[in-house]
Scaffold this motif. Structure first.
Motif, PDB file in Angstrom:
ATOM      1  N   TYR A 130       0.807  -1.215   0.000  1.00  0.00           N
ATOM      2  CA  TYR A 130       0.000   0.000   0.000  1.00  0.00           C
ATOM      3  C   TYR A 130       0.844   1.270   0.000  1.00  0.00           C
ATOM      4  N   GLY A 131       2.084   1.180   0.487  1.00  0.00           N
ATOM      5  CA  GLY A 131       2.837   2.405   0.699  1.00  0.00           C
ATOM      6  C   GLY A 131       3.851   2.727  -0.384  1.00  0.00           C
ATOM      7  N   ILE A 132       4.784   1.814  -0.612  1.00  0.00           N
ATOM      8  CA  ILE A 132       5.884   2.109  -1.534  1.00  0.00           C
ATOM      9  C   ILE A 132       5.354   2.051  -2.967  1.00  0.00           C
ATOM     10  N   PRO A 133       5.572   3.106  -3.741  1.00  0.00           N
ATOM     11  CA  PRO A 133       4.955   3.152  -5.075  1.00  0.00           C
ATOM     12  C   PRO A 133       5.552   2.162  -6.072  1.00  0.00           C
ATOM     13  N   GLU A 134       4.751   1.883  -7.061  1.00  0.00           N
ATOM     14  CA  GLU A 134       5.108   0.985  -8.161  1.00  0.00           C
ATOM     15  C   GLU A 134       6.459   1.355  -8.800  1.00  0.00           C
ATOM     16  N   PHE A 135       6.724   2.661  -8.951  1.00  0.00           N
ATOM     17  CA  PHE A 135       7.937   3.059  -9.676  1.00  0.00           C
ATOM     18  C   PHE A 135       9.200   2.849  -8.852  1.00  0.00           C
ATOM     19  N   ARG A 136       9.021   2.526  -7.572  1.00  0.00           N
ATOM     20  CA  ARG A 136      10.175   2.220  -6.732  1.00  0.00           C
ATOM     21  C   ARG A 136      10.230   0.729  -6.407  1.00  0.00           C
ATOM     22  N   LEU A 137       9.055   0.120  -6.336  1.00  0.00           N
ATOM     23  CA  LEU A 137       8.971  -1.299  -5.994  1.00  0.00           C
ATOM     24  C   LEU A 137       7.760  -1.888  -6.713  1.00  0.00           C
ATOM     25  N   PRO A 138       7.975  -2.472  -7.886  1.00  0.00           N
ATOM     26  CA  PRO A 138       6.834  -3.007  -8.636  1.00  0.00           C
ATOM     27  C   PRO A 138       6.057  -4.040  -7.821  1.00  0.00           C
ATOM     28  N   LYS A 139       4.748  -3.913  -7.866  1.00  0.00           N
ATOM     29  CA  LYS A 139       3.904  -4.781  -7.039  1.00  0.00           C
ATOM     30  C   LYS A 139       3.986  -6.242  -7.470  1.00  0.00           C
ATOM     31  N   GLU A 140       4.334  -6.450  -8.734  1.00  0.00           N
ATOM     32  CA  GLU A 140       4.487  -7.822  -9.214  1.00  0.00           C
ATOM     33  C   GLU A 140       5.608  -8.520  -8.443  1.00  0.00           C
ATOM     34  N   ILE A 141       6.651  -7.764  -8.149  1.00  0.00           N
ATOM     35  CA  ILE A 141       7.779  -8.337  -7.413  1.00  0.00           C
ATOM     36  C   ILE A 141       7.351  -8.651  -5.976  1.00  0.00           C
ATOM     37  N   VAL A 142       6.591  -7.730  -5.378  1.00  0.00           N
ATOM     38  CA  VAL A 142       6.103  -7.979  -4.023  1.00  0.00           C
ATOM     39  C   VAL A 142       5.263  -9.265  -4.018  1.00  0.00           C
ATOM     40  N   GLN A 143       4.358  -9.372  -4.983  1.00  0.00           N
ATOM     41  CA  GLN A 143       3.470 -10.538  -4.971  1.00  0.00           C
ATOM     42  C   GLN A 143       4.239 -11.828  -5.252  1.00  0.00           C
ATOM     43  N   GLN A 144       5.294 -11.741  -6.078  1.00  0.00           N
ATOM     44  CA  GLN A 144       6.082 -12.951  -6.314  1.00  0.00           C
ATOM     45  C   GLN A 144       6.842 -13.361  -5.057  1.00  0.00           C
ATOM     46  N   GLU A 145       7.296 -12.383  -4.292  1.00  0.00           N
ATOM     47  CA  GLU A 145       8.012 -12.751  -3.065  1.00  0.00           C
ATOM     48  C   GLU A 145       7.020 -13.253  -2.009  1.00  0.00           C
ATOM     49  N   VAL A 146       5.789 -12.727  -2.041  1.00  0.00           N
ATOM     50  CA  VAL A 146       4.741 -13.274  -1.172  1.00  0.00           C
ATOM     51  C   VAL A 146       4.450 -14.726  -1.583  1.00  0.00           C
ATOM     52  N   GLU A 147       4.376 -14.968  -2.894  1.00  0.00           N
ATOM     53  CA  GLU A 147       4.148 -16.333  -3.392  1.00  0.00           C
ATOM     54  C   GLU A 147       5.250 -17.274  -2.920  1.00  0.00           C
ATOM     55  N   TYR A 148       6.476 -16.764  -2.941  1.00  0.00           N
ATOM     56  CA  TYR A 148       7.602 -17.576  -2.486  1.00  0.00           C
ATOM     57  C   TYR A 148       7.382 -18.011  -1.036  1.00  0.00           C
ATOM     58  N   VAL A 149       6.954 -17.064  -0.210  1.00  0.00           N
ATOM     59  CA  VAL A 149       6.723 -17.387   1.205  1.00  0.00           C
ATOM     60  C   VAL A 149       5.569 -18.388   1.325  1.00  0.00           C
ATOM     61  N   LYS A 150       4.530 -18.210   0.505  1.00  0.00           N
ATOM     62  CA  LYS A 150       3.424 -19.179   0.538  1.00  0.00           C
ATOM     63  C   LYS A 150       3.888 -20.564   0.088  1.00  0.00           C
ATOM     64  N   ASN A 151       4.788 -20.569  -0.888  1.00  0.00           N
ATOM     65  CA  ASN A 151       5.298 -21.856  -1.367  1.00  0.00           C
ATOM     66  C   ASN A 151       6.155 -22.575  -0.335  1.00  0.00           C
ATOM     67  N   LEU A 152       6.580 -21.837   0.673  1.00  0.00           N
ATOM     68  CA  LEU A 152       7.295 -22.494   1.778  1.00  0.00           C
ATOM     69  C   LEU A 152       6.311 -23.217   2.696  1.00  0.00           C
ATOM     70  N   GLY A 153       5.023 -23.109   2.387  1.00  0.00           N
ATOM     71  CA  GLY A 153       4.021 -23.796   3.188  1.00  0.00           C
ATOM     72  C   GLY A 153       3.262 -22.874   4.119  1.00  0.00           C
ATOM     73  N   VAL A 154       3.501 -21.567   3.989  1.00  0.00           N
ATOM     74  CA  VAL A 154       2.806 -20.610   4.860  1.00  0.00           C
ATOM     75  C   VAL A 154       1.391 -20.388   4.337  1.00  0.00           C
TER      76      VAL A 154
END
Lengths: 485, 281
Positions: A195-219
């Protein structure tokens, strides 16, 4: 293993070291002010290898000590030198589950890069850019590997909040074999990263992929679930979970408390950024959330969030964006890189001034800021120069949109529904040196304990809490840890 | 995902949805709301809970079609799903044994007040409900109001001769009898300007007046500050400190009215349920 490789590496790097870092390719200001695409485009393979070769692979490893999560920096850079990006990625993943994020938003200049031996000569190795390069390579080549999880411990952990702290604790404990559920109040995971850091500094796709990574660890991720409402902390601990981590951040926006602040077109930075980033108002009407902004935008504050809000306003089409900050440029808490980016994008800075009132256009919209000039005192015991108003120096800034970015404080929801959780007078949760709160089986980290810091410090605190939680969960006897004083 | 279990058209452009949301139903209290996000590109829209079934795990809410999101929502059918629902948000309405309580409702508040009425009735209050609607055709939910009120007064423009009373007129009549026929509390869940009028009518009589405020919200959990209002001179957020507030302590009504309409040009298509004295709905 790495020991046998080192002498060879050092021999290679005997050649003359370039004292300047490989520049980061960026979107030109005149181009980027019209889009939300990432400003820094990232290194190419050749650039990454060239930059990695600047690393002396020195014995001191100061960089590693400068990193809040102790990434084996010389080792991952050595792997890049050899072009072995798979190894580089696995070295990173040993210590961070979110390298794509850290590589972009960590303030490396005051952490690992500040400690770099080369920084004494000239420019330190661009550790952050290299971290980002490896993370991007791994993602773009679908090379993300899931580390082997420890044997199931049979213990269940609740992680409250899915921001940088929550994601780190969840990943760490999942890898150690615990069963982790991560609760998120919003409809999207990532907390401030979403919600905070803008797309042009941190693309949301990258955030969601790293969230997916954590989910893939079984979370297990449960969005739309507000702890303190849907479940109290005690309900979670009494019904299902052996331990709990609070990483709910500091989501409550602070206001100046000046007359007229409730006028229309006065936003908190949180609202302005949430509409823009989380709800993607810049893609309205494809995304259903609109954002209303005038032509002359004024941002109050000097932190990274103020820079983010100002730069979003530029991209949303403001004619002029002015930042009003009560101290001078030197004291600005924002990263220098972000200040420079903002300046390149045409944002005007008004230093040593603060609003004392917001004036209406007669139809309940803000029309102007009444400000007063400030002077800085001699440095106080904390070393910081305090701003004091100069009497009689009031002046007017005409504006039709104001974004108040003074910082945030922890959302009181959890504290108010958890009476035995000790909090400070700023509303932050009190913890000991291991991140343990006053409440048995509850740990905390991130902005909820600091009141507002960086992504990486939240991750560092989360890592510390995770290891203490693991120690507790595997200590055999299920003794209840007595609350610390 | 939150499946739609039932849908009912209560009047022209007024719908009730029943959604399966066990976590919300388990904790719901009168006066609380939920936030709905229709799909991954949707906006976060708050709706007061109009009913719930904790055992069955469902919640009900009523909405008027006023903009693109509610228009889309009106096209949903039983069996369709809503991407996100979160709640129950906000503090519950304060319910106690007060005596004679006058409730004012209009628009979505006609349905959203029902749980509050039920709770007030459960505490043995005597309830007079005043319901305002543009005309009889667009008056819905009267049966539920009657079920939980001792008396229901209808304020529509077509009460016979096309010039019916306003809810504020009805309230004036009741206040004229006070304190001989005392009113111990007024609760309003209606258009903002009507709530302002109600507040000013009861202020000189010092009758406690509680309003269910519905400013524009984004996150609904205390994060954005969009829903802030002045209460006794300090910033309060409707989503976490409200939505029920002591009307006599609320300041800057002109700003609140303007704020409520600040996105109207972008997001409001039709205002057939708008208040009869201003452009609010």
């Amino acid at each position: 293993m790495s020991g046998s490789e080192k002498p060879q590496e050092r021999a290679k790097s005997k050649k003359k070291v370039n004292l300047n870092r490989v520049p980061m390719p960026k979107q030109e200001p005149e181009e980027r002010i019209h889009n939300f695409n990432e400003v820094a485009r990232g290194y190419t393979f050749e650039m990454a290898v060239e930059e990695a070769r600047r690393c002396l692979n020195c014995k001191k490893r100061n960089c590693e000590r400068g990193c809040p999560v102790s990434i084996d920096i010389p080792e991952f850079i050595a792997a890049i030198q050899k072009g072995d990006l798979e190894v580089a990625a696995s070295v990173l993943k040993r210590k961070t589950s979110l390298p794509g994020i850290c590589g972009r938003v960590c303030p490396q200049e005051v952490q690992c890069e500040k400690a770099c031996t080369l920084s004494k000569k000239k420019a330190p190795v661009a550790i952050g850019r290299l971290e980002r390069y490896v993370a991007d390579w791994e993602r773009l080549h679908n090379m993300t590997t899931i580390p082997e999880r420890g044997a199931p411990t049979g213990k269940r952990v609740a992680v409250v909040g899915s921001g940088p702290a929550g994601l780190t604790v969840a990943a760490d404990l999942a890898i150690l074999g615990h069963e982790v559920t991560m609760f998120e109040a919003l409809h999207v995971a990532g907390g401030v990263l979403a919600y905070g850091i803008p797309e042009f500094r941190l693309p949301k796709e990258i955030v969601q992929q790293e969230v997916e990574y954590v989910k893939n660890l079984g979370v297990e991720l449960l969005p739309d679930t507000v702890i303190g409402i849907n479940f109290s902390i005690d309900e979670l601990l009494n019904t299902r979970y052996d331990a709990l981590f609070l990483g709910t951040g500091a989501g409550l926006p602070m206001f100046l408390g000046v007359p007229g602040e409730d006028l229309n077109m006065v936003y908190s930075a949180n609202e302005f950024l949430t509409r823009t980033n989380l709800m993607k108002a810049y893609l309205y009407p494809e995304y259903a959330t609109p954002i209303k902004m005038g032509r002359k935008v004024t941002v109050i504050g000097g932190g990274n969030v103020a820079m983010d809000a100002a730069r979003c306003a530029v991209r949303l089409g403001a004619d002029s964006v002015t930042v009003v900050y009560r101290r001078s440029r030197q004291e600005m808490p924002a990263r220098l890189e972000e200040i420079e980016n903002a300046e390149e994008e045409g944002i005007v800075f008004f230093f040593l001034a603060t609003p004392i009132a917001m004036l209406s256009d007669g139809r309940a919209n803000v029309a102007a800021l009444e400000c007063i000039r400030m002077a800085l005192t001699e440095p106080d015991e904390s070393g910081r120069r305090r701003p004091v108003p100069i009497e009689g120096s009031e002046f007017i800034i005409e504006t039709d949109t104001v974004i108040v970015s003074l910082g945030t404080s922890p959302n009181p929801l959890i504290a108010s529904t958890t009476p035995d959780l000790k909090t400070s007078r700023w509303g932050t949760v009190v913890v000991d040196e291991k991140g343990r709160t006053s409440k048995a089986r509850v740990w905390a980290g991130g902005d909820i304990i600091s009141g507002g810091a960086t992504v990486i410090s939240a991750m560092g605190e989360a890592r510390r809490a995770a290891s203490a939680m693991h120690e507790y969960l595997t200590s055999g006897s299920k003794k209840i840890i007595p609350p610390s004083a | 995902m939150f499946p739609i279990i039932a849908k009912e058209e209560l009047g022209p452009s007024v719908f009730r949805l029943r959604v399966r949301a066990p976590l919300i139903a388990a904790k719901a209290q009168p006066g609380q709301f939920l936030i709905v996000v229709l799909d991954e590109k949707g906006e976060r829209v708050p709706f007061t809970l109009s009913d719930w079934d904790a055992e069955g795990g469902t919640v009900d809410f009523v909405f008027l079609v006023v903009g693109p999101t509610t228009e889309k929502m009106a096209r949903l059918q039983v069996g369709d799903t809503i991407a996100h629902c979160v709640g129950p948000l906000g503090r519950p309405s304060h319910v106690d044994t007060f005596g004679h309580v006058v409730c004012l409702v209009s628009g979505y508040g006609i349905a959203a007040m029902v749980p509050v009425l039920r709770a007030l009735k459960g505490k043995d209050n005597q309830i007079t409900t005043i319901v305002q609607a543009p005309d009889k055709k667009r008056l819905f939910g009267l049966e539920a109001l009657k079920e939980w009120s001792d008396k229901v007064l209808v304020a529509t423009s077509d009460n016979g001769n096309g010039k019916g009373p306003l809810a504020s007129d009805q309230l004036r009549h009741l206040l004229a009898e006070h304190p001989n026929q005392p009113i111990h509390r007024v609760v309003a869940m209606c258009s903002l300007c009507l709530m302002w009028v109600v507040t000013e009518l009861t202020r000189p009589l010092r009758i406690p007046t509680f309003l269910h405020m519905t400013p524009i919200m984004v996150d609904g959990t205390g994060m954005c500050g969009a829903c802030r209002l002045q209460v006794e001179g300090t910033n309060r957020f409707a989503c976490v400190h409200g939505p029920e507030f002591d009307g006599h302590k609320i300041g800057s009504w002109d700003v609140l009215l303007a704020r409520r309409c600040s996105y109207a040009d972008e997001n409001v298509l039709q205002q057939s349920y708008s208040c009869r004295t201003c452009s609010q709905w």
